[in-house]
Design an enzyme around this catalytic site. Structure first.
Site, PDB file in Angstrom:
ATOM      1  N   GLY A 110       0.762  -1.243   0.000  1.00 52.55           N
ATOM      2  CA  GLY A 110       0.000   0.000   0.000  1.00 52.55           C
ATOM      3  C   GLY A 110       0.789   1.287   0.000  1.00 52.55           C
ATOM      4  N   GLY A 135       4.181  -3.533  -3.358  1.00 52.44           N
ATOM      5  CA  GLY A 135       4.180  -3.614  -4.820  1.00 52.44           C
ATOM      6  C   GLY A 135       4.753  -2.333  -5.389  1.00 52.44           C
ATOM      7  N   TYR A 176      -8.416   5.922 -12.595  1.00 46.71           N
ATOM      8  CA  TYR A 176      -8.358   6.526 -11.247  1.00 46.71           C
ATOM      9  C   TYR A 176      -8.103   8.032 -11.298  1.00 46.71           C
ATOM     10  CZ  TYR A 176      -6.704   1.669 -10.632  1.00 46.71           C
ATOM     11  OH  TYR A 176      -6.521   0.321 -10.701  1.00 46.71           O
ATOM     12  N   CYS A 186     -10.571   4.429 -29.104  1.00 42.71           N
ATOM     13  CA  CYS A 186     -11.844   5.095 -29.385  1.00 42.71           C
ATOM     14  C   CYS A 186     -12.688   5.269 -28.131  1.00 42.71           C
ATOM     15  CB  CYS A 186     -12.600   4.323 -30.452  1.00 42.71           C
ATOM     16  SG  CYS A 186     -11.705   4.388 -31.996  1.00 42.71           S
TER      17      CYS A 186
HETATM   18  N1  LLP Z   1      -1.342  -7.005  -1.092  1.00 39.08           N
HETATM   19  C1  LLP Z   1      -2.602  -7.114  -1.557  1.00 39.08           C
HETATM   20  C2  LLP Z   1      -3.480  -8.130  -0.967  1.00 39.08           C
HETATM   21  C3  LLP Z   1      -3.052  -6.273  -2.571  1.00 39.08           C
HETATM   22  O1  LLP Z   1      -4.298  -6.379  -3.006  1.00 39.08           O
HETATM   23  C4  LLP Z   1      -2.182  -5.303  -3.118  1.00 39.08           C
HETATM   24  C5  LLP Z   1      -2.624  -4.411  -4.179  1.00 39.08           C
HETATM   25  C6  LLP Z   1      -0.863  -5.235  -2.629  1.00 39.08           C
HETATM   26  C7  LLP Z   1      -0.488  -6.097  -1.609  1.00 39.08           C
HETATM   27  C8  LLP Z   1       0.153  -4.268  -3.150  1.00 39.08           C
HETATM   28  O2  LLP Z   1      -0.235  -2.953  -2.998  1.00 39.08           O
HETATM   29  P1  LLP Z   1       0.796  -1.762  -3.351  1.00 39.08           P
HETATM   30  O3  LLP Z   1       1.965  -1.888  -2.417  1.00 39.08           O
HETATM   31  O4  LLP Z   1       1.213  -1.920  -4.761  1.00 39.08           O
HETATM   32  O5  LLP Z   1      -0.012  -0.537  -3.125  1.00 39.08           O
HETATM   33  N2  LLP Z   1      -4.155  -0.743  -9.938  1.00 39.08           N
HETATM   34  C9  LLP Z   1      -4.106   0.192  -8.832  1.00 39.08           C
HETATM   35  C10 LLP Z   1      -3.566  -0.436  -7.589  1.00 39.08           C
HETATM   36  C11 LLP Z   1      -4.310  -1.682  -7.177  1.00 39.08           C
HETATM   37  C12 LLP Z   1      -3.719  -2.344  -5.971  1.00 39.08           C
HETATM   38  C13 LLP Z   1      -4.334  -3.672  -5.752  1.00 39.08           C
HETATM   39  N3  LLP Z   1      -3.830  -4.390  -4.634  1.00 39.08           N
HETATM   40  C14 LLP Z   1      -3.288   1.414  -9.257  1.00 39.08           C
HETATM   41  O6  LLP Z   1      -2.826   1.467 -10.396  1.00 39.08           O
HETATM   42  O7  LLP Z   1      -3.155   2.362  -8.488  1.00 39.08           O
END
Ligand code: LLP
Length: 387
Positions: free
Chosen positions: A232, A268, A309, A337
């Protein structure tokens, strides 16, 4: 924090060598960030890269080399991770909709941990494990009902989200654990409250709300030992303040210290987001009485974040010499498109011409991994810079 290291001369050279559009990733930058992330914890932390952010094979192989695990949300992702060299024991399996087939593979191969999202899923795991005569290791993903102050589409720890389990599920979960005690082992609890978080307050609140649940299990004799704080952490797409990684590590360790647990996390975006750029070429300049459109050869099909978003990605004209022409205001749009097909709106950029190259920054996370071939355009290429 070390930022991305892309030089315009380097990007131009790549564009001459490869056709645009392409994503380019700075592996050295990613490694520096991983090092910094790990160093923010004084003790041990078990990092599981959330590969949904970017599942490029070279990036995955690189992470494997650095001895971290992965967090997957489908067996498809698990297969890609295994192909890149990860072992089943390196895998945490998250996600709200795991199929029987997916659970069967996870249990059969004895992955590290299945993050459970509902009582029905726990029953399914129990049934599968019983049939296979195995013991599945699980963690309960809680929904702590906090508001993580991010875009509503990427909020996951609020009571109105489909993710995680409300504390009121606990008696039912205990009953299921008792029924399947030979086939399910509860290893711990897990959280993921949302993505692109730029402050630590909601995560602190979420951890604080979940600690009593962990302790309750521990005190009633369950073999819990892991507390997974999810991912997150956000990145400064648009000049926001960079999240303080040292403060993050210190906060997590301080809050969890009394539990004497193993700390797991699933970052991530923070590991890869700033170290990827999408490079595109201007196809047409279309000036109407109302707008200047720079129409490029990539769009929402390759980077959907602005359309989905309203995300802001900085856009730069790739130039090796400063232009003498005055900047102009542009909407940078793609070939798809849909009127939602834009990469940036109302951007002041050095005057653009057909054939100019643009760099869309901070595209290393949720860029290629969310790309599609909508309208039957090809997918963009991916290039890795090793040094
Ligand atoms: N763990 C779980 C269970 C998750 O669902 C996610 C992301 C992460 C870890 C990693 O989160 P991060 O560290 O990357 O924030 N497509 C969206 C983001 C979707 C995130 C989904 N889950 C965007 O482009 O902002």
């Amino acid at each position: 924090m070390s930022g991305p290291q892309f030089l315009h001369s380097q990007l131009e050279k790549l564009a001459r060598k490869y056709d645009t559009p392409f994503y380019v990733y700075d592996l050295e930058g990613i490694n520096q960030r991983l090092k910094k992330f790990r160093a923010s914890f004084h003790g041990d932390v078990e990092v599981h890269y959330a590969m949904k952010a970017n599942a490029n094979k070279d990036i995955l192989k690189n992470f494997k080399k650095h001895k971290i695990g992965v967090d997957v949300v489908s067996w498809g992702e698990a297969k890609v991770a295994i192909d890149a060299g990860f072992h089943h024991r390196d895998i945490i399996f998250s996600g709200v909709g795991k199929s029987i087939e997916e659970i069967t593979k996870a249990v059969k191969h004895q992955i590290k941990q299945i993050n459970v999202e509902s009582p029905q899923e726990l029953i399914r795991i129990g049934e599968v494990a019983k049939k296979l005569k195995k013991k599945a290791q699980v963690a309960f993903r809680m929904n702590p009902n906090v508001s993580p102050q991010t875009h509503p589409y990427i909020t996951t720890g609020f009571r109105e989200n489909k993710f995680g389990m409300d504390a009121s599920f606990l008696p039912e979960l205990r009953g299921i654990l008792t029924k399947y005690k030979k086939n399910i082992e509860l290893k711990g609890v897990t959280l993921h409250i949302g993505s692109q978080l730029l402050t630590l307050d909601s995560l602190r609140e979420a951890i604080l709300k979940t600690i009593p649940i962990y302790l309750d299990f521990k005190n009633s004799g369950y073999p819990v030992e892991t507390f997974d704080v999810g991912g997150g952490l956000g990145i400064p797409y648009d000049g926001q303040t960079q999240i303080d990684l040292a403060a993050y590590g210190a906060m997590v360790e301080e809050l969890l210290k009394p539990l004497e647990c193993r700390i797991l996390c699933e970052p991530g975006r923070i590991l890869v987001g700033e170290f990827g750029v999408l490079v595109a070429e201007v196809q047409y300049i279309k000036k109407t009485p109302f707008k200047n459109f720079a129409i490029v050869n990539t769009g929402m099909n390759h980077l959907i974040r602005p359309a989905l978003y309203s995300a802001v990605h900085r856009i730069e004209k790739i130039e090796t010499r400063a232009s003498a022409e005055a900047s102009e205001l542009y909407d940078v749009v793609g070939p798809v498109c849909e009127s939602s097909d834009f990469l940036g709106k109302d951007r002041y950029l050095p005057k653009l011409h057909q054939g100019d190259l643009l760099a869309i920054l901070d595209s290393g996370a949720y860029g290629f991994s969310m790309a599609s071939n909508y309208n039957h355009h090809d997918l963009p290429k991916e290039i890795i810079l090793k040094k």
